[in-house]
Design a protein around this motif. Structure first.
Motif, short mmCIF file in Angstrom:
data_model
loop_
_atom_site.label_atom_id
_atom_site.label_comp_id
_atom_site.label_asym_id
_atom_site.label_seq_id
_atom_site.Cartn_x
_atom_site.Cartn_y
_atom_site.Cartn_z
N ARG A 43 193.38 -22.29 70.80
CA ARG A 43 192.66 -21.61 71.67
C ARG A 43 191.30 -21.16 71.27
N GLU A 44 191.05 -20.60 69.78
CA GLU A 44 190.22 -20.28 69.28
C GLU A 44 189.18 -21.30 69.03
N GLN A 45 189.85 -22.47 68.73
CA GLN A 45 189.15 -23.69 68.36
C GLN A 45 188.08 -24.35 69.51
N HIS A 46 189.01 -24.37 70.74
CA HIS A 46 188.23 -24.69 71.94
C HIS A 46 187.34 -23.64 72.40
N ILE A 47 187.36 -22.44 72.39
CA ILE A 47 186.32 -21.45 72.82
C ILE A 47 185.23 -21.50 71.87
N ALA A 48 185.26 -21.72 70.55
CA ALA A 48 184.26 -22.04 69.82
C ALA A 48 183.68 -23.13 69.93
N ALA A 49 184.21 -24.27 70.42
CA ALA A 49 183.55 -25.28 70.74
C ALA A 49 182.76 -25.29 71.94
N LEU A 50 183.25 -24.71 72.93
CA LEU A 50 182.34 -24.32 74.04
C LEU A 50 181.21 -23.56 73.58
#
Length: 159
Positions: A43-50
């Motif tokens: 979850r944190e990885q994808h939010i950071a990527a966005l």
């Protein structure tokens, strides 16, 4: 001479405190084993990527709603959309579900996301990762009137 009626020894204190300490230890171990969210790193990885995409928008963003597709290429529109996803604070999950899935992805990025409108709460959205598994991984539950307006202006959502 008066004899004390009650005398507390260290052994007495230990006998009283030990069960509380053991209980607290068991609760702590239980929470560390079963209280972890296994999807949190993803979850944190994808939010950071966005969030990184918001700063440097991709060339295009594609939305799919049923058989309708729309490609957006204006960097300002893409940045605005990403900001509307990232900025709102996450809300606690509750007993409802997403409806009206809008799939979207970005040029040069293999991840596909799903934005679903909450079944009960107006202007509340479920951002999920569409990795081909069921159920999808929920990245964020949030509320945004601005996102509703943005989607309606582009014909991706009815009133």
């Amino acid at each position: 001479m008066l004899k004390p009626r009650w005398r507390v020894t260290p052994l007495d204190l230990g006998a009283v405190l030990l069960p509380f300490l053991v209980f607290a230890g068991v609760v702590g171990i239980w929470q560390s084993i079963f209280g972890r969210d296994p999807d949190e790193p993803l979850r944190e990885q994808h939010i950071a990527a966005l969030a990184a995409l918001e700063e440097t928008p991709p060339e295009a963003m594609t939305f799919s709603l049923g058989t309708h597709s729309q490609v957006i290429t204006a960097p300002a529109d893409i940045s605005e959309f990403l900001l509307l996803l990232i900025k709102p604070e996450p809300r606690h999950y509750h007993h409802s579900h997403p409806e009206g899935d809008i799939r979207f992805g970005f040029a040069n990025n293999s991840s596909v996301y799903v934005l679903g409108r909450d079944s009960q709460v107006t202007d509340e959205y479920w951002l999920q990762l569409d990795s081909g598994t069921s159920p999808r991984t929920t990245l964020k539950l949030f509320r945004s009137e601005g996102l509703t307006s943005w989607l309606m202006r582009r014909g991706l959502m009815d009133e």
